[in-house]
Design a protein around this motif. Sequence first.
Motif, short mmCIF file in Angstrom:
data_model
loop_
_atom_site.label_atom_id
_atom_site.label_comp_id
_atom_site.label_asym_id
_atom_site.label_seq_id
_atom_site.Cartn_x
_atom_site.Cartn_y
_atom_site.Cartn_z
N VAL A 6 -1.93 16.97 1.40
CA VAL A 6 -2.93 17.38 0.57
C VAL A 6 -3.38 18.64 0.00
O VAL A 6 -3.56 19.04 -1.06
CB VAL A 6 -4.20 16.26 0.85
N LEU A 7 -3.22 19.45 1.24
CA LEU A 7 -3.62 21.00 1.05
C LEU A 7 -2.38 21.51 0.08
O LEU A 7 -3.15 22.33 -0.65
CB LEU A 7 -3.59 21.51 2.28
N LYS A 8 -1.21 21.22 0.53
CA LYS A 8 -0.07 22.07 -0.36
C LYS A 8 -0.22 21.65 -1.69
O LYS A 8 -0.19 22.53 -2.56
CB LYS A 8 1.10 21.30 0.48
N ASN A 9 -0.81 20.28 -2.13
CA ASN A 9 -1.12 19.98 -3.50
C ASN A 9 -2.33 20.65 -4.04
O ASN A 9 -1.93 21.27 -5.25
CB ASN A 9 -1.30 18.46 -3.56
N ALA A 10 -3.21 20.84 -3.38
CA ALA A 10 -4.55 21.82 -3.85
C ALA A 10 -4.13 23.09 -3.93
O ALA A 10 -4.80 23.76 -4.76
CB ALA A 10 -5.53 21.31 -2.68
N LEU A 11 -3.22 24.01 -3.08
CA LEU A 11 -3.17 25.35 -3.34
C LEU A 11 -2.10 25.46 -4.51
O LEU A 11 -2.29 26.62 -5.07
CB LEU A 11 -2.16 25.56 -2.13
N GLN A 12 -1.56 24.50 -5.24
CA GLN A 12 -0.71 24.79 -6.24
C GLN A 12 0.34 25.82 -6.00
O GLN A 12 0.42 26.67 -7.13
CB GLN A 12 -1.63 25.00 -7.44
N TYR A 13 0.78 25.95 -5.06
CA TYR A 13 1.95 26.81 -4.49
C TYR A 13 2.84 26.38 -3.86
O TYR A 13 2.57 25.56 -2.78
CB TYR A 13 1.05 28.02 -3.69
N GLU A 14 4.15 26.57 -4.10
CA GLU A 14 5.25 25.98 -3.40
C GLU A 14 5.82 26.97 -2.26
O GLU A 14 6.32 28.00 -2.86
CB GLU A 14 6.38 25.52 -4.28
N PHE A 15 5.49 26.90 -0.92
CA PHE A 15 5.97 27.63 0.07
C PHE A 15 7.44 27.79 0.00
O PHE A 15 8.11 26.37 0.25
CB PHE A 15 5.37 27.48 1.24
N LYS A 74 0.77 -1.25 0.09
CA LYS A 74 -0.09 0.06 0.05
C LYS A 74 0.73 1.21 -0.09
O LYS A 74 1.84 1.33 0.60
CB LYS A 74 -0.95 -0.06 1.28
N GLN A 75 0.37 2.41 -0.62
CA GLN A 75 1.02 3.65 -0.82
C GLN A 75 0.73 4.13 0.63
O GLN A 75 -0.25 4.15 0.98
CB GLN A 75 0.76 4.30 -1.85
N PRO A 76 1.83 4.77 1.25
CA PRO A 76 1.49 5.59 2.38
C PRO A 76 0.36 6.61 2.25
O PRO A 76 0.69 7.45 1.11
CB PRO A 76 2.85 6.23 2.93
N GLN A 77 -0.36 6.59 3.10
CA GLN A 77 -1.37 7.88 2.94
C GLN A 77 -0.94 9.25 3.33
O GLN A 77 -0.21 9.55 4.23
CB GLN A 77 -2.63 7.64 4.03
N LYS A 78 -1.31 10.05 2.45
CA LYS A 78 -0.68 11.66 2.64
C LYS A 78 -1.48 12.39 3.88
O LYS A 78 -2.66 12.03 4.13
CB LYS A 78 -1.00 12.38 1.25
#
Length: 235
Positions: A12-21, A3-7
């Motif tokens: 998940v939020l960082k991906n949804a933001l589509q912005y790299e802090f 199984k892939q480790p659950q994020k």
Amino acid sequence: MSKQPQKSPVSVLKNALQYEFQDLELLRVALTHASALAPSETVSGSYQRLEFLGDRVLGLVIASMLHRHFPKADEGELARRFNHMVKRETCAEIAQELGIGEAMRIGLAEAQTGGRKKTALLADICESVIAAIYLDGGYDAAEEFVRRLWEPRMLSWSGPLRDAKTTLQEWAQSKSLPTPRYDVTGRAGPDHAPSFTVAVTVQGLKPGEGTGGSKRIAEQSAAEAVLRREGVWKE
């Protein structure tokens, strides 16, 4: 197959933001409710100061987009569209789409009372995230984030375009009723982010009530409540 480790919710939020802090501490603070702070920490470690800034950044971006997209709209129409785009419910809806509720850092008691789904809290932290992006990447980054999420709503919205107070006054006049009366019935929140409650009275009708970050916004909300209740507005 393993199984892939659950994020995590934050991933998940960082991906949804589509912005790299560049500075992830800004995002951490933006997602932190005061109830999650240790006794030794101050309120500056929570989202509240960022929410104050994010509210203004959101307002500027939305106002600029409206000015560009609706060149023939008068001030009243622009104000009506603006109020719909920045209102608490719209911000909370976007927060839910992004997964902000799951990523918030809140205390156990707040979580047990449904804090991750509270409209007011979701809206406030949505604005604090905007501020975090603004501080981390500048105005262009914040503008791109807001444009991506708010612009489709702006262009597809087909609600009433008249100012609620003006519409209510004209409706009352059409029925030979006196001008509606507005009264502030409550004030809550800190000085930097107050919340006003206003009641509007139209002769012969049950008063309508609205809240907002200023008396003007609360008055508009109260007028809108009456218009919807009476079937004048059916958005």
